[in-house]
Design a protein around this motif. Structure first.
Motif: not given
Length: 365
Positions: A137, A120-122, A124-126, A114, A116-118, A132
């Motif tokens: 984390s 899942l975000n890593y 999905f964003s890349n 959870t 920042v830059h989790s 990006q």
């Protein structure tokens, strides 16, 4: 032909050349990842020159692939070759490498998913190659080069943009039939690099534009060599002279000399592939992509455990030893099966009377 003979696409050592370039990138990264300075030639590090070599070879092979494939098949081939292994690599960063680094830095995995830059975000964003951000984390932490798990992945975005550029050019009959449009495109790319400060201002200092114009001349250099392949051929004399000319231009012309030398760099590498023998194991198994996409992360994980303190030599050697099985796994379980699936699907879709040349894929691309 003016010189030597044409490149035999099924009897060359390009797999070996690319593997050497991938390991050159690994060796280069040992310096910054161990917190030490690095040396450069003509403003480019060893890794920078290796990436330039990749782009030159890729330009030749990718243009060959585009010229022998319809647009749809070409794009499917390119996506299949680069994306699945890249996605698996992102998952490996998020689910294996980063959790280990986070656990070492924080003592537990609490808040890992959870922060920042989790993870899942890593992923999905890349996922579309345009990186990006490089940390997960807030890891890797407590290493000489914090905040980046896989700094090598940045170049894949620009590589794919080159694929799209060639895809578009291949739609025009004039470009496919004449050598000059591609040659002019290469010259214009060098001119653009020579005026990069003006172009940077016009693009509001867009860093993507700057990096693209640094790498595009090398890709187009390979494309130009492909277009002129029936006339120039590959021979030891121009191959050797190309190395000398590339060294001279890049070292004496500031700012854009490196890009101006691209044609000679690409020629020398492709020529080397015609005279250097490669083991059959490497000929049949191209692990260079896997080495490239995993080496940086392996080095960072080693740095998390302080292995970089053993010195640059052992840091590089241990990283290489660990990277090879990961690269082999990527080839055996991801890259090769996907490419075989794509080739098999295409073969089934071809009419029985289709000539062999119409369905030929360039090995290792």
């Amino acid at each position: 032909m003016w010189f030597g003979s044409a490149l035999d696409v099924r009897n060359n050592s390009l797999n070996l050349i690319r593997l050497i370039l991938a390991f050159a990138v690994l060796v280069h990264h040992s310096w910054p990842l161990a917190g030490q300075g690095e040396t450069k030639f003509a403003g480019y590090s060893l890794g920078g020159w290796a990436v330039a070599g990749f782009f030159g070879i890729s330009g030749y092979l990718i243009t060959s692939s585009r010229w022998s494939n319809a647009l749809g098949h070409y794009l499917v081939n390119r996506i299949a070759r680069i994306m699945p292994a890249f996605w698996v690599c992102l998952l490996m960063m998020a689910l294996v490498f980063a959790p280990i680094g986070y656990r070492v830095a924080n003592g537990s995995l609490e808040d890992y998913f959870t922060a920042v830059h989790s993870p899942l975000n890593y992923v999905f964003s890349n996922a579309l190659l345009d990186m990006q951000f490089h940390d997960i984390s807030a890891t890797p932490a407590n290493v000489p080069y914090p905040g980046a798990w896989n700094g090598s992945l940045w170049s894949l975005y620009y590589e794919f943009l080159c694929y799209l550029f060639i895809a578009a050019l291949g739609c025009f009959a004039l470009v496919r039939r004449s050598r000059w449009p591609m040659t002019i495109a290469f010259v214009l790319s060098v001119v653009a690099q020579a005026n990069i400060e003006t172009i940077s201002r016009l693009s509001n200092d867009n860093f993507d534009v700057v990096l693209m114009l640094q790498l595009l001349p090398f890709f187009l250099a390979g494309s130009v060599l492909f277009m002129w392949r029936d006339m120039i051929g590959f021979h030891w004399l121009p191959g050797s002279l190309s190395l000398i000319v590339a060294f001279t231009i890049s070292s004496t012309v500031p700012g854009w000399g490196v890009q101006a030398s691209a044609l000679f760099v690409a020629y020398s590498l492709i020529w080397l592939s015609t005279v250097v023998r490669q083991p059959k194991l490497i000929a049949k198994n191209d692990i260079s992509y896997g080495v490239y996409i995993y080496a940086f992360a392996v080095q960072q994980l080693l740095a998390v455990f302080g292995i970089h303190e053993l010195g640059l030599f052992w840091f590089s050697v241990i990283a290489a030893i660990i990277t090879v099985p990961l690269a082999a796994g990527s080839w055996v379980f991801v890259e090769r099966p996907v490419m075989r699936k794509v080739r098999g699907a295409r073969g089934k879709s071809q009419p029985k009377s289709a000539p062999a040349a119409a369905v030929q894929l360039v090995p290792g691309v």
